[in-house]
Design a protein around this motif. Structure first.
Motif, PDB file in Angstrom:
ATOM      1  N   LEU A  32       0.845  -0.887  -0.045  1.00  0.00           N
ATOM      2  CA  LEU A  32      -0.245  -0.072  -0.063  1.00  0.00           C
ATOM      3  C   LEU A  32       1.104   1.096  -0.186  1.00  0.00           C
ATOM      4  O   LEU A  32       1.818   1.384   0.779  1.00  0.00           O
ATOM      5  CB  LEU A  32      -0.617  -0.298   1.122  1.00  0.00           C
ATOM      6  N   ARG A  33       0.732   1.990  -0.976  1.00  0.00           N
ATOM      7  CA  ARG A  33       1.809   3.308  -1.081  1.00  0.00           C
ATOM      8  C   ARG A  33       0.794   4.767  -0.799  1.00  0.00           C
ATOM      9  O   ARG A  33       1.644   6.072  -0.264  1.00  0.00           O
ATOM     10  CB  ARG A  33       1.936   3.369  -2.606  1.00  0.00           C
ATOM     11  N   THR A  34      -0.621   4.701  -1.185  1.00  0.00           N
ATOM     12  CA  THR A  34      -0.703   5.452  -1.702  1.00  0.00           C
ATOM     13  C   THR A  34      -2.480   5.846  -0.380  1.00  0.00           C
ATOM     14  O   THR A  34      -3.525   7.325  -0.501  1.00  0.00           O
ATOM     15  CB  THR A  34      -2.028   6.196  -2.647  1.00  0.00           C
ATOM     16  N   THR A  35      -2.909   5.068   0.588  1.00  0.00           N
ATOM     17  CA  THR A  35      -3.573   5.006   0.833  1.00  0.00           C
ATOM     18  C   THR A  35      -3.524   4.289   2.615  1.00  0.00           C
ATOM     19  O   THR A  35      -3.000   3.403   2.809  1.00  0.00           O
ATOM     20  CB  THR A  35      -5.330   4.269   0.529  1.00  0.00           C
ATOM     21  N   GLY A  36      -3.900   4.311   3.859  1.00  0.00           N
ATOM     22  CA  GLY A  36      -3.555   4.013   4.936  1.00  0.00           C
ATOM     23  C   GLY A  36      -4.491   2.968   5.084  1.00  0.00           C
ATOM     24  O   GLY A  36      -4.078   1.967   6.191  1.00  0.00           O
ATOM     25  N   GLY A  37      -5.228   2.438   4.859  1.00  0.00           N
ATOM     26  CA  GLY A  37      -5.543   1.118   4.503  1.00  0.00           C
ATOM     27  C   GLY A  37      -6.673   0.406   3.369  1.00  0.00           C
ATOM     28  O   GLY A  37      -7.538   1.878   3.247  1.00  0.00           O
ATOM     29  N   ARG A  38      -7.603  -0.732   3.479  1.00  0.00           N
ATOM     30  CA  ARG A  38      -8.567  -0.904   2.259  1.00  0.00           C
ATOM     31  C   ARG A  38      -9.203  -1.905   3.339  1.00  0.00           C
ATOM     32  O   ARG A  38      -8.316  -2.482   3.680  1.00  0.00           O
ATOM     33  CB  ARG A  38      -8.909  -0.955   1.700  1.00  0.00           C
ATOM     34  N   TYR A  39     -10.250  -2.158   3.002  1.00  0.00           N
ATOM     35  CA  TYR A  39     -11.225  -3.494   3.180  1.00  0.00           C
ATOM     36  C   TYR A  39     -11.710  -3.754   1.756  1.00  0.00           C
ATOM     37  O   TYR A  39     -12.299  -3.557   0.552  1.00  0.00           O
ATOM     38  CB  TYR A  39     -12.677  -2.689   4.111  1.00  0.00           C
ATOM     39  N   MET A  40     -11.366  -5.071   2.163  1.00  0.00           N
ATOM     40  CA  MET A  40     -11.596  -5.939   0.692  1.00  0.00           C
ATOM     41  C   MET A  40     -13.256  -6.572   0.764  1.00  0.00           C
ATOM     42  O   MET A  40     -12.734  -7.527   1.382  1.00  0.00           O
ATOM     43  CB  MET A  40     -10.270  -7.140   0.881  1.00  0.00           C
ATOM     44  N   HIS A  44     -13.310  -9.923   3.021  1.00  0.00           N
ATOM     45  CA  HIS A  44     -13.750  -9.194   4.653  1.00  0.00           C
ATOM     46  C   HIS A  44     -12.254  -8.376   5.108  1.00  0.00           C
ATOM     47  O   HIS A  44     -12.532  -8.642   6.515  1.00  0.00           O
ATOM     48  CB  HIS A  44     -14.932  -9.373   5.023  1.00  0.00           C
ATOM     49  N   ASN A  45     -11.520  -9.157   4.510  1.00  0.00           N
ATOM     50  CA  ASN A  45      -9.884  -9.109   5.559  1.00  0.00           C
ATOM     51  C   ASN A  45      -9.553  -7.412   5.326  1.00  0.00           C
ATOM     52  O   ASN A  45     -10.222  -6.242   4.398  1.00  0.00           O
ATOM     53  CB  ASN A  45      -9.269  -9.488   5.353  1.00  0.00           C
ATOM     54  N   ILE A  46      -9.029  -6.222   6.251  1.00  0.00           N
ATOM     55  CA  ILE A  46      -8.878  -4.939   6.562  1.00  0.00           C
ATOM     56  C   ILE A  46      -7.203  -5.225   6.248  1.00  0.00           C
ATOM     57  O   ILE A  46      -6.424  -6.120   6.731  1.00  0.00           O
ATOM     58  CB  ILE A  46      -9.383  -4.675   7.492  1.00  0.00           C
TER      59      ILE A  46
END
Length: 156
Positions: A32-40, A44-46
């Motif tokens: 990950l480079r441009t975002t703090g986190g993501r929800y898949m 359903h993983n974070i």
């Protein structure tokens, strides 16, 4: 902080602020480079960007986890989980999740293209700036169909 500690933190935040269990995985994703986190949506993983924790600390990490848990719980319940949805904005306000992350310092951002190419039409003088090279034998001016000439190459 390890992935196991992040997992237990996520489960704790979910139980404390949302009063619902977090039954999936939370882990650091080094890509990950441009975002703090993501929800898949599919698994359903974070996934969390470790750079934000390293640079801004624990409080920023808690905010990112809260934000992603808003996506998670609303998606599981079949409600509006996207940023523009009313349910999402209401839940974020209720649990105190931030809408955006704090920006990273310049050292963590990816560099843009290093070269810029400048072309000029030999007929009308129209100028073009491109990040990729243009085959001047194949492409012509979009304004007058004249021949293009590379003026200079600038390394930034």
């Amino acid at each position: 902080m390890t992935n196991e500690e992040l997992q237990s933190l996520t489960e704790e935040i979910s139980a404390r602020f949302f009063r619902k269990p977090f039954k999936h995985s939370a882990f650091f994703n080094p890509r990950l480079r441009t975002t703090g986190g993501r929800y898949m949506l599919s698994s359903h993983n974070i996934e969390i960007n470790r750079h934000y924790y390293d640079e801004h600390g624990f409080d920023e990490l808690v905010g990112i986890v809260k934000h992603e848990l808003c996506h998670y719980h609303l998606h599981i319940e079949g409600k509006g989980y996207k940023h523009g949805d009313k349910d999402f904005r209401a839940l974020m306000q209720q649990v105190g999740a931030p809408r955006h992350c704090s920006p990273l310092s310049q050292g963590e951002k990816r560099q843009t293209s290093l070269k810029t190419y400048f072309y000029k039409c030999m007929s009308c003088g129209q100028g073009y700036r491109r990040q990729r090279r243009v085959n001047t034998n194949r492409y012509v001016c979009g304004k007058c169909s004249g021949k293009l000439e590379e003026v200079m190459k600038k390394a930034e």
